[in-house]
Design an enzyme around this catalytic site. Structure first.
Site, short mmCIF file in Angstrom:
data_model
loop_
_atom_site.label_atom_id
_atom_site.label_comp_id
_atom_site.label_asym_id
_atom_site.label_seq_id
_atom_site.Cartn_x
_atom_site.Cartn_y
_atom_site.Cartn_z
N TYR A 61 25.19 1.92 98.67
CA TYR A 61 26.62 1.64 98.79
C TYR A 61 27.37 2.94 99.07
O TYR A 61 27.01 4.01 98.54
CB TYR A 61 27.13 1.01 97.50
CG TYR A 61 27.99 -0.23 97.69
CD1 TYR A 61 27.62 -1.23 98.57
CD2 TYR A 61 29.16 -0.41 96.96
CE1 TYR A 61 28.39 -2.36 98.74
CE2 TYR A 61 29.94 -1.55 97.11
CZ TYR A 61 29.56 -2.52 98.00
OH TYR A 61 30.32 -3.65 98.15
N GLY A 82 29.36 -4.23 92.43
CA GLY A 82 29.52 -5.10 91.28
C GLY A 82 28.34 -4.98 90.32
O GLY A 82 27.18 -4.91 90.75
N ASP A 116 27.07 -7.16 88.41
CA ASP A 116 26.16 -8.30 88.50
C ASP A 116 25.22 -8.16 89.69
O ASP A 116 24.03 -8.48 89.60
CB ASP A 116 26.95 -9.61 88.58
CG ASP A 116 27.99 -9.63 89.71
OD1 ASP A 116 28.33 -8.56 90.25
OD2 ASP A 116 28.46 -10.74 90.04
N ARG A 117 25.73 -7.65 90.80
CA ARG A 117 24.87 -7.43 91.97
C ARG A 117 23.83 -6.35 91.68
O ARG A 117 22.66 -6.48 92.06
CB ARG A 117 25.73 -7.04 93.18
CG ARG A 117 26.64 -8.15 93.68
CD ARG A 117 27.61 -7.64 94.73
NE ARG A 117 26.94 -7.34 96.00
CZ ARG A 117 27.54 -6.70 97.00
NH1 ARG A 117 28.81 -6.29 96.87
NH2 ARG A 117 26.90 -6.46 98.12
N THR A 121 31.16 -18.39 92.08
CA THR A 121 32.52 -18.44 92.62
C THR A 121 32.56 -17.77 93.98
O THR A 121 33.19 -18.25 94.92
CB THR A 121 33.49 -17.74 91.66
OG1 THR A 121 33.38 -18.34 90.36
CG2 THR A 121 34.92 -17.87 92.15
N THR A 146 35.84 -37.19 106.92
CA THR A 146 36.45 -35.91 106.58
C THR A 146 35.81 -35.28 105.35
O THR A 146 35.60 -34.07 105.30
CB THR A 146 37.96 -36.08 106.38
OG1 THR A 146 38.52 -36.63 107.57
CG2 THR A 146 38.63 -34.75 106.09
#
Length: 223
Positions: A55, A62, A64-65, A97, A147
Site C-alpha cells: 500500500y 484497513g 480487517d483487510r 457492507t 425489476t
C-alpha cells in the site's frame, strides 16, 4: 462480561481488529476489564506474518483487510507445506457492507486491491437516486424479466465481474499460476456461487490472520 465470558478461562493476551470506530473499540475494552488485560489492536505495518505491504501508506490499509491477508498467507504457506510445493498467489475477497478484492503475489507481497459497495449499499443507492425503485426481494438470474430480479442481478453481477476481472489480471501477472481463491465475510455464502470462479469460503479468515500476526510477533521477541 457478565454472562458468557464469565465462564471462560482468563486469556493471557488480547489481539483484535476494529474498523467500526472508537466508540465500539471503547465498549469492547470496557468488557475486557473482566480479565484485567491490556487490549491490543492491530495496525497494518510495512511487513508482518510473511506479508510485504505494498500500500502507498501501509498504516492506512484497513485492519480487517490486513488481518485477512495475513490469514490468506498462512493458508498459502500451510498448503504449500502439506503439498510440498511452492507458495502460490492469493486472491482474497471479503463480502460485507463493502466488498474488498485483494491480491497477494507468490512471495507474499500485497499488490493492492479494490473496494466496492456491497449488495445493500448498491441497492440503497439505486433506491435513493432513482425515482420509483425500491429495495428488491428478487433473485439473481442471468436474464432478469422483472425489476426486482434486475436490481438484485445487476448488483450481484457487477461484483462478480470485478472479482473475475482482478482474477484474470492476477493470473497474468503471475505468468499463468492460479491463485488460491479465498472468500470471507457475512455475505460470502451468497456471493461465492455467483462468480464463475471456485472459491473456498473461510468464515474465520480474519481470526486466522490475527493468530498468524500474533505468532509472528512472538517469534520476533528478543529471547
Amino acid at each position: 462480561a457478565e454472562t458468557d465470558w464469565r465462564t471462560l478461562p482468563p486469556p493471557s493476551t488480547m489481539l483484535g481488529s476494529n474498523v467500526a470506530g472508537d466508540a465500539v473499540r471503547r465498549r469492547v475494552e470496557e468488557q475486557l476489564e473482566l480479565w484485567d488485560i491490556e487490549p491490543r489492536w492491530i495496525v497494518p505495518s510495512a511487513q508482518a506474518a510473511g506479508i510485504v505491504n505494498g500500500y502507498d501508506y501501509p498504516s492506512r490499509l484497513g485492519a480487517d483487510r490486513w488481518a485477512a491477508l495475513a490469514g490468506a498467507r498462512w493458508h498459502v504457506l500451510e498448503r504449500a507445506r502439506l503439498e510440498r510445493s511452492s507458495p502460490q498467489p492469493a486472491l482474497v475477497v471479503m463480502v460485507g457492507t463493502a466488498v474488498t478484492v485483494d491480491s497477494l503475489d507468490a512471495s507474499g507481497r500485497f499488490l493492492g486491491g479494490l473496494i466496492l459497495p456491497g449488495f445493500g449499499l448498491m441497492l440503497r443507492a439505486l433506491e435513493q437516486g432513482t425515482s420509483g425503485l425500491r429495495v428488491p426481494t428478487g433473485e439473481v438470474v442471468d436474464f432478469p424479466t422483472n425489476t426486482s430480479d434486475a436490481l438484485m442481478s445487476g448488483g450481484a453481477h457487477a461484483l462478480a465481474g470485478a472479482i473475475e476481472r482482478i482474477h484474470r489480471r492476477l493470473v497474468a501477472r503471475s505468468e499463468g499460476v492460479e491463485p488460491l481463491r479465498l472468500m470471507t465475510g457475512g455475505a460470502a455464502v451468497k456471493m461465492a456461487p455467483i462468480t464463475d470462479l471456485p472459491f473456498e469460503t473461510v468464515d474465520g479468515l480474519i481470526f486466522d490472520g490475527l493468530l498468524a500476526l500474533e505468532r509472528d510477533r512472538e517469534s520476533s521477541w528478543p529471547r
